[in-house]
Design a protein around this motif. Structure first.
Motif, PDB file in Angstrom:
ATOM      1  N   ILE A 271     -11.645 -88.407 107.966  1.00 32.43           N
ATOM      2  CA  ILE A 271     -12.719 -89.363 107.679  1.00 32.43           C
ATOM      3  C   ILE A 271     -12.462 -89.963 106.310  1.00 32.43           C
ATOM      4  O   ILE A 271     -12.150 -89.246 105.351  1.00 32.43           O
ATOM      5  CB  ILE A 271     -14.098 -88.667 107.684  1.00 32.43           C
ATOM      6  N   VAL A 272     -12.564 -91.295 106.218  1.00 32.57           N
ATOM      7  CA  VAL A 272     -12.471 -91.972 104.922  1.00 32.57           C
ATOM      8  C   VAL A 272     -13.807 -92.652 104.640  1.00 32.57           C
ATOM      9  O   VAL A 272     -14.472 -93.131 105.567  1.00 32.57           O
ATOM     10  CB  VAL A 272     -11.322 -92.999 104.884  1.00 32.57           C
ATOM     11  N   THR A 310     -10.585 -87.124 104.374  1.00 31.06           N
ATOM     12  CA  THR A 310     -11.069 -85.744 104.415  1.00 31.06           C
ATOM     13  C   THR A 310     -10.830 -85.191 105.813  1.00 31.06           C
ATOM     14  O   THR A 310     -11.253 -85.814 106.803  1.00 31.06           O
ATOM     15  CB  THR A 310     -12.576 -85.687 104.102  1.00 31.06           C
ATOM     16  N   PRO A 311     -10.128 -84.056 105.935  1.00 31.19           N
ATOM     17  CA  PRO A 311      -9.816 -83.540 107.279  1.00 31.19           C
ATOM     18  C   PRO A 311     -11.078 -83.257 108.094  1.00 31.19           C
ATOM     19  O   PRO A 311     -12.099 -82.819 107.557  1.00 31.19           O
ATOM     20  CB  PRO A 311      -9.045 -82.246 106.980  1.00 31.19           C
ATOM     21  N   TRP A 321     -19.724 -83.810 106.631  1.00 29.96           N
ATOM     22  CA  TRP A 321     -19.043 -84.992 106.135  1.00 29.96           C
ATOM     23  C   TRP A 321     -19.994 -86.152 105.878  1.00 29.96           C
ATOM     24  O   TRP A 321     -19.702 -87.062 105.108  1.00 29.96           O
ATOM     25  CB  TRP A 321     -17.987 -85.450 107.143  1.00 29.96           C
ATOM     26  N   CYS A 322     -21.184 -86.145 106.506  1.00 28.33           N
ATOM     27  CA  CYS A 322     -22.097 -87.286 106.414  1.00 28.33           C
ATOM     28  C   CYS A 322     -22.825 -87.360 105.086  1.00 28.33           C
ATOM     29  O   CYS A 322     -23.474 -88.366 104.788  1.00 28.33           O
ATOM     30  CB  CYS A 322     -23.109 -87.250 107.562  1.00 28.33           C
ATOM     31  N   GLY A 323     -22.751 -86.285 104.281  1.00 26.14           N
ATOM     32  CA  GLY A 323     -23.416 -86.293 102.976  1.00 26.14           C
ATOM     33  C   GLY A 323     -24.857 -85.845 103.010  1.00 26.14           C
ATOM     34  O   GLY A 323     -25.587 -86.018 102.030  1.00 26.14           O
ATOM     35  N   CYS A 331     -25.706 -79.646 111.169  1.00 22.88           N
ATOM     36  CA  CYS A 331     -25.897 -81.087 111.097  1.00 22.88           C
ATOM     37  C   CYS A 331     -25.162 -81.738 112.277  1.00 22.88           C
ATOM     38  O   CYS A 331     -25.587 -81.598 113.414  1.00 22.88           O
ATOM     39  CB  CYS A 331     -25.389 -81.612 109.760  1.00 22.88           C
ATOM     40  N   HIS A 332     -24.030 -82.384 112.027  1.00 21.00           N
ATOM     41  CA  HIS A 332     -23.316 -83.056 113.106  1.00 21.00           C
ATOM     42  C   HIS A 332     -22.449 -82.103 113.924  1.00 21.00           C
ATOM     43  O   HIS A 332     -21.947 -82.473 114.986  1.00 21.00           O
ATOM     44  CB  HIS A 332     -22.472 -84.203 112.557  1.00 21.00           C
ATOM     45  N   GLY A 333     -22.278 -80.878 113.428  1.00 20.07           N
ATOM     46  CA  GLY A 333     -21.478 -79.914 114.182  1.00 20.07           C
ATOM     47  C   GLY A 333     -22.265 -79.161 115.224  1.00 20.07           C
ATOM     48  O   GLY A 333     -21.747 -78.236 115.852  1.00 20.07           O
TER      49      GLY A 333
END
Length: 334
Positions: A271-272, A310-311, A321-323, A331-333
């Protein structure tokens, strides 16, 4: 041309430093590359100065402070500052960073100086933090498993569950136990053609593994916009609203896209994170309007190529990763 002499490495370092000045958003990875070339050129004091300059920057502007400290420690130890290097490594262990790179550098620094027990402790501590039971092993963590296996073979320890896992993940034709066999050193002084041929085969397999790691493609990266950046982007370029709709939809689509890619066997996902000024500068360099939807994947690929990815997936206990500040598994997992 690949730098081969100290002068070549110095020239490449100077080029990277000029590039870092031109692209401040990418200054950290570029300066780290420049420092590595200075080390290869033998200018370790100047390399340390670059590490110090990065660490002196305001904390929010530094992406990988623990990695910078680990690289500084490795460099310091090589030119006589062992006590300071040990203190830095001790600080990294106490901080317990949740990414693999600083642990890898710290452990391999200890290993390189025959501090095998300490290296083993660092590898093991890192894996305890970063390797969740019954989860897929992230690519960076695989290197920690391999390094720990190597150190344990040098120490003459019996295999444990992590050693077995390292062997299962190893894809080279020569088994990991054979590559890490301490008795290999004896074969290098042998005059027996059979032993020498076997050693050449092992070295080729090991070299192939390193080449695969170094030449693997840049991450297949998807572009993430934090909420304030996405709001600004859609305000200035409303034509992109069809692509993103709103922030919640953007996040859900991003996670779904990554899962689909993972299901199809796509390796090295990442993810960038985009910013509007960076995106506008990229569009200007491409002589294309920022409102062009087709420019977005090119921008993501460029950020990934600059080391900004970021892997994915993170471990379930790592920050999402979403902050959001929540663990990825909550969260998203989910």
């Amino acid at each position: 041309m690949r730098p081969d002499t100290p002068a070549d490495h110095t020239t490449e370092a100077e080029r990277l430093l000029r590039t870092a000045a031109q692209y401040p958003e990418d200054h950290e990875p570029l300066i780290l590359q420049a420092a590595a070339h200075l080390e290869l050129a033998g200018d370790r004091a100047r390399a340390s100065t670059l590490y110090d300059d990065l660490l002196a920057a305001p904390e929010p502007t530094v992406d990988n402070p623990h990695l910078i400290k680990a690289l500084k420690a490795a460099n310091l130890w090589e030119y006589g500052h062992e006590a300071e290097a040990r203190a830095i490594i001790h600080g990294i262990r106490a901080a317990g960073p949740l990414n693999a790179a600083p642990w890898q550098v710290a452990a391999e620094t200890l290993e390189a100086h025959d501090e095998l027990e300490s290296a083993h402790e660092v590898f093991s501590t890192a894996l305890t933090l970063l390797l969740a039971p019954d989860e897929e092993v992230p690519y960076p963590v695989q290197s920690l498993l391999t390094g720990r296996h190597r150190v344990r073979r040098l120490m003459g320890l019996d295999h444990d569950a992590w050693d077995q896992l390292a062997g299962e993940l190893h894809t080279a034709p020569v088994p990991l136990d054979e590559l890490h066999d301490p008795k290999r050193l004896w074969s290098l002084g042998s005059s027996d053609p059979v032993e020498l041929k076997a050693e050449i085969a092992r070295l080729r397999a090991e070299l192939g593994t390193y080449r695969t790691a170094l030449s693997r493609p840049f991450p297949v990266a998807v572009l993430h916009w934090p909420e304030p950046e996405l709001r600004e982007l859609l305000t200035v370029y409303p034509a992109l609203a069809e692509e993103y709709v709103d922030h919640a939809t953007h996040l859900d689509r991003l996670e779904a896209a990554l899962r689909d890619l993972h299901t199809t066997g796509t390796p090295n996902l990442g993810i960038v994170t985009g910013t509007v000024p960076s995106y506008e500068a990229f569009a200007a360099s491409e002589a294309t309007s920022p409102a062009t939807v087709g420019l977005l994947p090119q921008y993501a690929t460029t950020l990934a190529a600059r080391g900004r990815a970021t892997p994915w997936p993170p471990s379930r206990t790592a920050a999402c990763w979403c902050g959001s500040g929540k663990a990825y598994g909550r969260c998203h997992g989910v």
